[in-house]
Design a protein around this motif. Sequence first.
Motif, PDB file in Angstrom:
ATOM      1  N   GLN A 115      -1.684  13.660  -3.117  1.00 48.75           N
ATOM      2  CA  GLN A 115      -0.821  14.809  -2.888  1.00 48.75           C
ATOM      3  C   GLN A 115      -0.828  15.251  -1.421  1.00 48.75           C
ATOM      4  O   GLN A 115       0.158  15.817  -0.934  1.00 48.75           O
ATOM      5  CB  GLN A 115      -1.250  15.986  -3.793  1.00 48.75           C
ATOM      6  N   VAL A 116      -1.912  14.962  -0.713  1.00 50.03           N
ATOM      7  CA  VAL A 116      -2.002  15.344   0.705  1.00 50.03           C
ATOM      8  C   VAL A 116      -1.058  14.503   1.564  1.00 50.03           C
ATOM      9  O   VAL A 116      -0.552  14.958   2.592  1.00 50.03           O
ATOM     10  CB  VAL A 116      -3.459  15.192   1.202  1.00 50.03           C
ATOM     11  N   PHE A 117      -0.793  13.269   1.116  1.00 46.72           N
ATOM     12  CA  PHE A 117      -0.061  12.317   1.958  1.00 46.72           C
ATOM     13  C   PHE A 117       1.324  11.968   1.430  1.00 46.72           C
ATOM     14  O   PHE A 117       2.034  11.176   2.056  1.00 46.72           O
ATOM     15  CB  PHE A 117      -0.885  11.029   2.092  1.00 46.72           C
ATOM     16  N   ALA A 118       1.701  12.529   0.314  1.00 43.80           N
ATOM     17  CA  ALA A 118       2.984  12.177  -0.307  1.00 43.80           C
ATOM     18  C   ALA A 118       4.139  12.338   0.677  1.00 43.80           C
ATOM     19  O   ALA A 118       4.325  13.404   1.268  1.00 43.80           O
ATOM     20  CB  ALA A 118       3.214  13.044  -1.545  1.00 43.80           C
ATOM     21  N   GLY A 119       4.884  11.260   0.858  1.00 40.31           N
ATOM     22  CA  GLY A 119       6.057  11.286   1.725  1.00 40.31           C
ATOM     23  C   GLY A 119       5.771  11.256   3.212  1.00 40.31           C
ATOM     24  O   GLY A 119       6.707  11.273   4.019  1.00 40.31           O
TER      25      GLY A 119
ATOM     26  N   LEU B  62       0.833  -1.202   0.000  1.00 48.50           N
ATOM     27  CA  LEU B  62       0.000   0.000   0.000  1.00 48.50           C
ATOM     28  C   LEU B  62       0.867   1.250   0.000  1.00 48.50           C
ATOM     29  O   LEU B  62       0.526   2.250  -0.646  1.00 48.50           O
ATOM     30  CB  LEU B  62      -0.933   0.005   1.202  1.00 48.50           C
ATOM     31  N   SER B  63       1.981   1.210   0.703  1.00 50.51           N
ATOM     32  CA  SER B  63       2.893   2.354   0.728  1.00 50.51           C
ATOM     33  C   SER B  63       3.361   2.685  -0.681  1.00 50.51           C
ATOM     34  O   SER B  63       3.397   3.852  -1.090  1.00 50.51           O
ATOM     35  CB  SER B  63       4.092   2.064   1.627  1.00 50.51           C
ATOM     36  N   ARG B  64       3.705   1.646  -1.441  1.00 45.59           N
ATOM     37  CA  ARG B  64       4.171   1.864  -2.812  1.00 45.59           C
ATOM     38  C   ARG B  64       3.059   2.424  -3.695  1.00 45.59           C
ATOM     39  O   ARG B  64       3.286   3.327  -4.504  1.00 45.59           O
ATOM     40  CB  ARG B  64       4.685   0.536  -3.389  1.00 45.59           C
ATOM     41  N   ILE B  65       1.846   1.928  -3.516  1.00 39.80           N
ATOM     42  CA  ILE B  65       0.725   2.358  -4.353  1.00 39.80           C
ATOM     43  C   ILE B  65       0.383   3.828  -4.129  1.00 39.80           C
ATOM     44  O   ILE B  65       0.127   4.575  -5.078  1.00 39.80           O
ATOM     45  CB  ILE B  65      -0.507   1.469  -4.084  1.00 39.80           C
ATOM     46  N   VAL B  66       0.376   4.265  -2.867  1.00 41.90           N
ATOM     47  CA  VAL B  66      -0.094   5.631  -2.570  1.00 41.90           C
ATOM     48  C   VAL B  66       1.034   6.647  -2.412  1.00 41.90           C
ATOM     49  O   VAL B  66       0.765   7.841  -2.289  1.00 41.90           O
ATOM     50  CB  VAL B  66      -0.982   5.643  -1.297  1.00 41.90           C
ATOM     51  N   GLY B  67       2.281   6.187  -2.397  1.00 39.05           N
ATOM     52  CA  GLY B  67       3.389   7.124  -2.291  1.00 39.05           C
ATOM     53  C   GLY B  67       3.615   7.685  -0.908  1.00 39.05           C
ATOM     54  O   GLY B  67       4.089   8.814  -0.754  1.00 39.05           O
ATOM     55  N   ALA B  68       3.270   6.912   0.104  1.00 38.06           N
ATOM     56  CA  ALA B  68       3.494   7.308   1.500  1.00 38.06           C
ATOM     57  C   ALA B  68       3.808   6.050   2.298  1.00 38.06           C
ATOM     58  O   ALA B  68       3.539   4.931   1.849  1.00 38.06           O
ATOM     59  CB  ALA B  68       2.266   8.001   2.066  1.00 38.06           C
ATOM     60  N   ASP B  69       4.392   6.214   3.476  1.00 41.69           N
ATOM     61  CA  ASP B  69       4.608   5.073   4.363  1.00 41.69           C
ATOM     62  C   ASP B  69       3.318   4.825   5.129  1.00 41.69           C
ATOM     63  O   ASP B  69       2.847   5.710   5.861  1.00 41.69           O
ATOM     64  CB  ASP B  69       5.753   5.356   5.344  1.00 41.69           C
TER      65      ASP B  69
END
Length: 408
Positions: free
Chosen positions: A292-296, A33-40
Amino acid sequence: MNELPVSLADVQEAAKRIAGAVVRTPCLKSDTLSRIVGADVWVKFENLQYTASFKERGALNTLLQLTPDKRKRGVIAMSAGNHAQGVAYHAGRLGIPATIVMPSFTPNVKVKHTRDYGARIVLHGDTLAEAGAEAHRLAAAEHLVFVHPYDDPRIIAGQGTAALEMLQDAPEIDTLVVPVGGGGLISGCAVAARGLKPDIRVIGVEAAGYAAMRQLLAGEPVTVGGDTIAEGIAVRDIGRVPLAIARALLDRVLAVDEVTIERAIALLLEIEKTVAEGAGAAGLAALLAHPQVFAGRKVGLLVSGGNIDTRLLASILLRGLVRDGRIVRLRLTISDLPGQLARVAGLIGKAGGNIVDVQHQRLFGGVAAKSTELDVTVETRDRPHVRELVAALESEGFRVRVLPDAEG
């Protein structure tokens, strides 16, 4: 923090009170899921509670604080299902008579489970508000103790214990994403999380048709309604106590549409091998809809419940396969001659497709008398594979059209 109706100390006391009687559910990092959404992403599996929902926490914290006289009189609650089950289950354990008023749209699985815990069930009204009015009427008429699903500091403190556990298991979390119905869960989690980490972000998620909290925080009139698969958060009236906490502690509230909630349910099952109801998947839906709200960020995702009707779950999964191009309907025009169907089937099979349904159409659709239309439903790997199948059939002289419902 001290001026709010619920404090970190209240949540910590609730945690001690309910310890051992509710499941300390796992909070695990999901690399996929981290990879899919771009966040840990860390996932808190509250769907693994005995009644498959976080609602047990607040219900038990409240029931344990009732006086002996109130326990004897019995309790009543209004709920679309999860609060009902939490109250019914723990009231039964504690020997407290329970009556639950549920809206008429409540999924059958939630009605059955609540009844199985020994509660008296009353189905009334087309909204949670109408069910609540009936519950208050019965409470007055029968001298029962009303246990509100979210507008009660004891309920809120109990729900906040989920966030305490999340931050104990994954202290690096810097953003908490929580579904919002009446506001009990997110307000409790906000009190706990901001009490432990003042700089943590707390973000709520609502179904697009029931964005009451977002509207209230923005100073807009509340307009809600419509069908949603997230009936657990389909709430018109935000609680007075949760709203006060939300105004002080929430960073923002996001809205998610039905298709994204469906996708989140399917992803949680496919990737995490866990069943989430619509409300339970709303947090992941927010990450999918607003990356974009959760990136990184280091995101704590609360899967609040897993009580979903099996028929609805099956429909959601199949619809997801269609949207992803993994089930597709192809319409071919073929000569009405022996062996043509076998030829088509052979080409599809050779190209790696699996035929799950076939329909001939000779009489309608305007095809020539010596031709027929053939609708073939095929299981595929993905959309590129669909294009390979079409190319393979066209190379053999067949006219092929991918029917629109499989094109997303």
